[in-house]
Design an enzyme around this catalytic site. Structure first.
Site, PDB file in Angstrom:
ATOM      1  N   GLY A  11       0.836  -1.205   0.000  1.00 37.26           N
ATOM      2  CA  GLY A  11       0.000   0.000   0.000  1.00 37.26           C
ATOM      3  C   GLY A  11       0.865   1.247   0.000  1.00 37.26           C
ATOM      4  CG  ASP A  76       8.359   4.059  11.594  1.00 34.65           C
ATOM      5  OD1 ASP A  76       8.312   2.856  11.250  1.00 34.65           O
ATOM      6  OD2 ASP A  76       7.910   4.466  12.690  1.00 34.65           O
ATOM      7  CB  SER A  77       3.743   6.311   8.782  1.00 31.48           C
ATOM      8  OG  SER A  77       3.655   5.050   8.166  1.00 31.48           O
ATOM      9  N   GLY A 160      -4.746   0.011   5.669  1.00 31.49           N
ATOM     10  CA  GLY A 160      -4.580   0.173   7.128  1.00 31.49           C
ATOM     11  C   GLY A 160      -5.759   0.852   7.802  1.00 31.49           C
ATOM     12  CG  ASP A 162      -6.125   5.152   4.563  1.00 31.60           C
ATOM     13  OD1 ASP A 162      -5.648   6.032   5.303  1.00 31.60           O
ATOM     14  OD2 ASP A 162      -5.531   4.720   3.563  1.00 31.60           O
ATOM     15  CG  HIS A 187       0.698  10.534   7.089  1.00 32.42           C
ATOM     16  ND1 HIS A 187      -0.387  10.266   6.280  1.00 32.42           N
ATOM     17  CD2 HIS A 187       1.132   9.321   7.509  1.00 32.42           C
ATOM     18  CE1 HIS A 187      -0.606   8.971   6.241  1.00 32.42           C
ATOM     19  NE2 HIS A 187       0.315   8.369   6.979  1.00 32.42           N
ATOM     20  NE  ARG A 188       3.479   6.336   3.804  1.00 36.92           N
ATOM     21  CZ  ARG A 188       2.263   6.083   4.277  1.00 36.92           C
ATOM     22  NH1 ARG A 188       1.182   6.323   3.545  1.00 36.92           N
ATOM     23  NH2 ARG A 188       2.098   5.593   5.482  1.00 36.92           N
TER      24      ARG A 188
HETATM   25  P1  IMP Z   1       5.337   1.130   9.555  1.00 38.58           P
HETATM   26  O1  IMP Z   1       5.285   0.315   8.303  1.00 38.58           O
HETATM   27  O2  IMP Z   1       6.186   0.553  10.612  1.00 38.58           O
HETATM   28  O3  IMP Z   1       5.669   2.570   9.257  1.00 38.58           O
HETATM   29  O4  IMP Z   1       3.867   1.077  10.125  1.00 38.58           O
HETATM   30  C1  IMP Z   1       2.967   2.077   9.889  1.00 38.58           C
HETATM   31  C2  IMP Z   1       1.563   1.597  10.204  1.00 38.58           C
HETATM   32  O5  IMP Z   1       0.781   2.766  10.483  1.00 38.58           O
HETATM   33  C3  IMP Z   1       0.885   0.943   9.008  1.00 38.58           C
HETATM   34  O6  IMP Z   1       1.073  -0.424   8.972  1.00 38.58           O
HETATM   35  C4  IMP Z   1      -0.567   1.312   9.262  1.00 38.58           C
HETATM   36  O7  IMP Z   1      -1.103   0.503  10.247  1.00 38.58           O
HETATM   37  C5  IMP Z   1      -0.459   2.710   9.850  1.00 38.58           C
HETATM   38  N1  IMP Z   1      -0.476   3.722   8.781  1.00 38.58           N
HETATM   39  C6  IMP Z   1       0.559   4.523   8.397  1.00 38.58           C
HETATM   40  N2  IMP Z   1       0.203   5.305   7.365  1.00 38.58           N
HETATM   41  C7  IMP Z   1      -1.070   4.989   7.094  1.00 38.58           C
HETATM   42  C8  IMP Z   1      -1.976   5.470   6.093  1.00 38.58           C
HETATM   43  O8  IMP Z   1      -1.685   6.316   5.247  1.00 38.58           O
HETATM   44  N3  IMP Z   1      -3.205   4.902   6.123  1.00 38.58           N
HETATM   45  C9  IMP Z   1      -3.573   3.961   7.007  1.00 38.58           C
HETATM   46  N4  IMP Z   1      -2.759   3.465   7.926  1.00 38.58           N
HETATM   47  C10 IMP Z   1      -1.504   3.979   7.973  1.00 38.58           C
END
Ligand code: IMP
Length: 203
Positions: A11, A76-77, A160, A162, A187-188
């Site tokens: 995604g 990282d989000s 995720g 959303d 954010h991204r």
């Molecule tokens: P990362 O891959 O360790 O950065 O985990 C980030 C997690 O935050 C994702 O697996 C989602 O659960 C959530 N997340 C981050 N960005 C989004 C987004 O744009 N939409 C929905 N969920 C997000």
């Protein structure tokens, strides 16, 4: 310029390919570059975790003799829910278990805020982008995307959390909005645009 993006999340990769200028950047996933190892995200901030990802993948690429010049990039989000004291935050992917379907995670957050008025349902997505340049120097950016926890999960766009991220100004969840909207305002998107500006100033 080649950008090797350190994520296994399809995604995210689709969003990154749509957001970054395809005339200027060739986006290669870490898997396409040959990296299939595990990355232990044990940082305490989004920036630390994004840096862990880029450092791990760059080390692998250097050792494997990956050819040419490239920037290694990662994000990282996470989702921060005010009413839950900022949770799940940096643990968003692992919240309730990595393999738990998002339909269940989203409903659990909505249920946790049952009866809570809109003024107290504030939430935001946060994204930090980390980059390592060919000379080994590092940079990070950060941006947020504000919304509230929806009363009902809706929509099928995005990924995720959303469907439970409601945008009052749009009268819709993030997953109900056209993908072009998210790719401009999220954010991204904003953290990636900052990263693009840093790259533009360097090359
Ligand atoms: P990362 O891959 O360790 O950065 O985990 C980030 C997690 O935050 C994702 O697996 C989602 O659960 C959530 N997340 C981050 N960005 C989004 C987004 O744009 N939409 C929905 N969920 C997000």
């Amino acid at each position: 310029m080649k950008i090797i993006f350190a994520t296994g999340n399809k995604g995210k990769l689709a969003e990154i390919r749509a957001i970054l200028d395809s005339d200027r950047f060739e986006i290669i996933s870490m898997k396409e570059a040959g990296f299939s190892g595990e990355i232990v995200e044990d940082g305490t901030t989004y920036e630390e975790n994004a840096l862990i990802k880029v450092r791990t993948v760059r080390k692998y690429l250097l050792e494997a003799g990956y050819p040419g010049e490239y920037i290694v990039m990662a994000d990282d989000s996470g989702l921060e829910v005010d009413y839950l004291g900022g949770k799940p935050g940096i643990y968003s992917a692992r919240y309730m278990g990595e393999d738990t379907p998002y339909s269940i995670k989203n409903q659990a957050i909505i249920d946790a805020l049952d009866g809570v008025p809109d003024e107290q349902r504030g939430a935001r997505f946060v994204c930090s982008i980390a980059m390592i340049f060919p000379d080994g120097s590092e940079k990070t950016t950060r941006a947020t995307y504000e919304g509230i926890v929806a009363h009902e999960a809706k929509g099928t766009n995005g990924f995720g959390y959303d469907p439970m991220f409601y945008l009052p100004q749009c009268n819709a969840t993030d997953a109900e909005m056209p993908i072009e909207f998210k790719n401009k305002n999220s954010h991204r998107a904003k953290a990636l645009k900052q990263a693009e500006e840093i790259i533009a100033a360097m090359y």
